[in-house]
Each structure stands twice: as structure tokens, then as C-alpha cells.
Design a protein around this motif. Structure first.
Motif, short mmCIF file in Angstrom:
data_model
loop_
_atom_site.label_atom_id
_atom_site.label_comp_id
_atom_site.label_asym_id
_atom_site.label_seq_id
_atom_site.Cartn_x
_atom_site.Cartn_y
_atom_site.Cartn_z
N MET A 195 90.38 158.04 88.09
CA MET A 195 89.45 157.98 89.37
C MET A 195 89.93 156.68 90.00
O MET A 195 90.15 155.71 89.66
N ASP A 196 89.91 157.15 91.53
CA ASP A 196 90.19 156.02 92.62
C ASP A 196 88.83 155.20 92.42
O ASP A 196 87.71 155.55 92.54
N ILE A 197 88.99 153.96 92.39
CA ILE A 197 88.01 152.74 92.57
C ILE A 197 88.21 151.94 93.67
O ILE A 197 88.85 151.24 93.78
N LEU A 198 87.33 152.04 94.90
CA LEU A 198 87.42 151.51 96.18
C LEU A 198 87.05 149.88 96.05
O LEU A 198 85.95 150.08 95.48
N LEU A 199 87.60 148.97 96.11
CA LEU A 199 87.27 147.52 95.86
C LEU A 199 86.98 146.83 97.28
O LEU A 199 87.98 146.69 97.89
N ILE A 200 85.77 146.43 97.57
CA ILE A 200 85.56 145.74 98.71
C ILE A 200 84.92 144.61 98.41
O ILE A 200 83.79 144.43 97.95
N ALA A 201 85.59 143.37 98.85
CA ALA A 201 85.22 141.94 98.74
C ALA A 201 84.16 141.79 99.65
O ALA A 201 84.12 142.19 100.84
N GLY A 202 83.02 140.75 99.29
CA GLY A 202 82.31 140.19 100.28
C GLY A 202 82.81 139.38 101.54
O GLY A 202 84.18 139.24 101.75
N LEU A 203 82.07 138.47 102.18
CA LEU A 203 82.53 137.68 103.06
C LEU A 203 83.47 136.92 103.05
O LEU A 203 83.72 136.29 101.92
N THR A 241 93.89 149.33 85.88
CA THR A 241 95.04 150.11 85.91
C THR A 241 95.43 150.33 84.46
O THR A 241 95.50 151.61 84.03
N ALA A 242 95.24 149.63 83.43
CA ALA A 242 95.49 149.33 82.21
C ALA A 242 94.32 150.52 81.47
O ALA A 242 94.61 151.01 80.83
N LEU A 243 93.21 150.48 82.06
CA LEU A 243 92.16 151.40 81.85
C LEU A 243 91.99 152.99 82.29
O LEU A 243 91.29 153.36 82.00
N GLY A 244 93.11 153.02 83.07
CA GLY A 244 93.59 154.48 83.41
C GLY A 244 92.93 154.92 84.78
O GLY A 244 92.88 155.99 85.21
N HIS A 245 92.42 153.84 85.68
CA HIS A 245 92.01 154.09 86.85
C HIS A 245 92.99 153.71 87.82
O HIS A 245 93.92 153.14 87.59
N ARG A 246 92.86 154.22 89.13
CA ARG A 246 93.57 153.91 90.54
C ARG A 246 92.57 152.92 91.49
O ARG A 246 91.89 153.36 92.21
N PRO A 247 92.87 151.45 91.04
CA PRO A 247 92.13 150.62 92.24
C PRO A 247 92.57 150.48 93.33
O PRO A 247 93.99 150.61 93.68
N VAL A 248 92.01 150.43 94.45
CA VAL A 248 92.36 150.44 95.73
C VAL A 248 91.58 149.34 96.39
O VAL A 248 90.64 149.34 97.12
N PRO A 249 92.45 147.86 96.34
CA PRO A 249 91.45 147.01 96.93
C PRO A 249 91.76 146.96 98.65
O PRO A 249 92.68 147.19 99.14
N LEU A 250 90.52 146.83 99.15
CA LEU A 250 90.65 146.91 100.85
C LEU A 250 90.67 145.71 101.21
O LEU A 250 89.80 144.79 100.98
N THR A 251 91.70 145.49 102.45
CA THR A 251 91.52 144.64 103.28
C THR A 251 90.94 144.71 104.58
O THR A 251 91.45 145.73 105.26
N LEU A 252 89.74 144.61 104.90
CA LEU A 252 88.72 144.87 105.96
C LEU A 252 89.30 144.35 107.35
O LEU A 252 89.75 143.26 107.48
N PRO A 253 89.19 145.19 108.33
CA PRO A 253 89.46 144.67 109.88
C PRO A 253 88.65 143.34 109.96
O PRO A 253 87.44 143.21 109.51
N GLY A 254 89.38 142.26 110.63
CA GLY A 254 88.64 141.24 110.67
C GLY A 254 88.76 140.11 109.56
O GLY A 254 88.16 138.95 109.63
N GLN A 255 88.90 140.76 108.40
CA GLN A 255 88.82 139.81 107.06
C GLN A 255 90.34 139.89 106.56
O GLN A 255 90.41 140.39 105.35
N GLY A 256 91.44 139.41 107.34
CA GLY A 256 92.69 139.30 106.56
C GLY A 256 93.70 140.09 107.49
O GLY A 256 94.75 140.02 107.32
#
Length: 227
Positions: free
Chosen positions: A1-9, A24-39
């Protein structure tokens, strides 16, 4: 499963660097997001821009993704459930509660020259940061990005009550599940009070478990995805 990862402020997608290989090792597809204005250098980004980025990731997922929101970004994850109630498999809130309709996204830190800078560790002394050594504190602080005022002071707009049917897992790091239940019962989180499927997970650490306990956090997220 895709897991979308959104960090806080103040955090960009690199905040999840220690969690990604574990997921990834647990069999999922992590998708860390860099948000507009935060990176991405966009100092004029708005809350709407950040939500659009999250929804683009939801829409790009091959199936129904799990959306994870840390701290203030619990609200962004909940906004995604509101905008895509039939497309989101579930929402995991890590150390945060979604703002209610009409509230500011993050109105509790001062604005300086059009942005909300990281305020230092003073406001987070105690349970929030007790598990972070000086190296971890320095790493978080050095990577912190001032959040544009139009993001922090953006007004939350929730429109689709089908969001209450989206399964929610509240990860409780610097507070306990019992405390969270008390706060919700007292009316401090009207959105979660109406959630039809709300589970609690105790993760005894501080406010940044992606730094302090990344392997355990990944396991919790994988379990949420599996359920």
C-alpha cells in the motif's frame, strides 16, 4: 500500500528518512511529501497549495493510500479525507488533532516577517522533547523551514461529512490514549468526536517519533495499513 507521509510545521519530506526504509522492508510504498512552502523555497505558498499537493499524491496512488499526518499536519491528512473520502483508505494522526472547520491551520505560533519560524526548544520542553538528545535537537532545528504565514494562518474548510466514515488511527506519543480520550470527550477535538472508526495507539516517546522511534513508528503505520 502507498503510505503518504506528511510532516508537521517546519519539516520537509526528509523528516521521514529513518521511517522510509523500515516501511519499505515491511512491504509498503512510503511516499514522504515535501509541501509547498516547507522545503521548496516557495515563501508565498498557501494552505490551499499544501492541500493541493497532498491531493495530487492521493490521486497519483494506484489504489487507496493511507494518509499520515504528523502534528499540525494531522489537519492536512483530515482535509484529504474530507476532499477524497472514497479514495483514502484511512488516516493516521501522529501526535496531532485535526482543526475544526473555520479554524486557523496553525494559529498558535507568532508570525515574523511573513512566516512562522521554528521557535526553538523552549515551547517543547518536557514530554515533547525529553527523548531527544542534543544531536537530534540540532538536526531538527537546522533543517527547520519557516512556514509561510498564508499556510499557518490559512482557514480550514471542511465540507463532506463522509470524512467521518474514513478509519482513523490516533498515535499517542507524548500523551496517552486515556488523555486523548478525555480531551475528545471534553470537546477539544470535535472532528475526532464524530469519527465513526477511531483507534488509539500508545507510542511512548516524544513529539517527533520519526526521529526518536522510527522503527516502532513504521511498525504502527504498517499495522494501520494492514487493517
Amino acid at each position: 500500500m502507498d503510505i503518504l507521509l506528511i510532516a508537521g510545521l517546519w519539516l520537509d519530506g526528509s523528516a521521514w528518512d529513518d521511517v522510509v526504509p523500515e516501511l519499505t522492508a515491511l512491504g509498503h510504498r512510503p511516499v514522504p511529501l515535501t509541501l509547498p512552502g516547507q522545503g521548496d523555497g516557495n515563501a508565498s505558498a498557501t494552505l490551499g497549495d499544501q492541500l493541493a499537493a497532498v491531493l495530487a499524491a492521493v490521486d497519483a496512488a494506484p489504489g487507496k493510500p493511507l494518509v499520515v499526518g504528523h502534528s499540525a499536519a494531522a489537519t492536512l491528512a483530515w482535509l484529504a479525507a474530507d476532499a477524497r473520502p472514497g479514495k483514502v483508505a484511512g488516516v493516521v494522526l501522529v501526535g496531532g488533532f485535526p482543526a475544526a472547520d473555520g479554524q486557523a491551520y496553525a494559529g498558535h505560533f507568532p508570525v515574523e516577517e511573513g512566516a512562522v519560524p521554528f521557535p526553538g526548544w523552549g515551547p517543547f520542553e518536557g514530554a515533547d522533547s525529553a527523548d531527544l538528545d542534543q544531536e537530534a535537537r540540532d538536526r531538527i532545528a537546522s533543517a527547520a523551514v519557516p512556514v509561510p504565514e498564508a499556510v499557518a494562518r490559512g482557514v480550514v474548510q471542511l465540507t463532506d461529512e463522509r470524512r467521518y466514515d474514513v478509519p482513523v488511527v490516533l498515535v499517542c506519543p507524548e500523551f496517552t490514549p486515556a488523555q486523548a480520550q478525555e480531551w475528545i470527550a471534553a470537546g477539544e477535538s470535535p472532528e475526532l468526536a464524530r469519527a465513526a472508526h477511531l483507534d488509539y495507539v500508545d507510542l511512548d516517546t516524544g513529539h517527533w517519533p520519526m526521529t526518536s522511534r522510527p522503527r516502532d513508528l513504521a511498525r504502527v503505520l504498517a499495522e494501520a495499513a494492514g487493517s
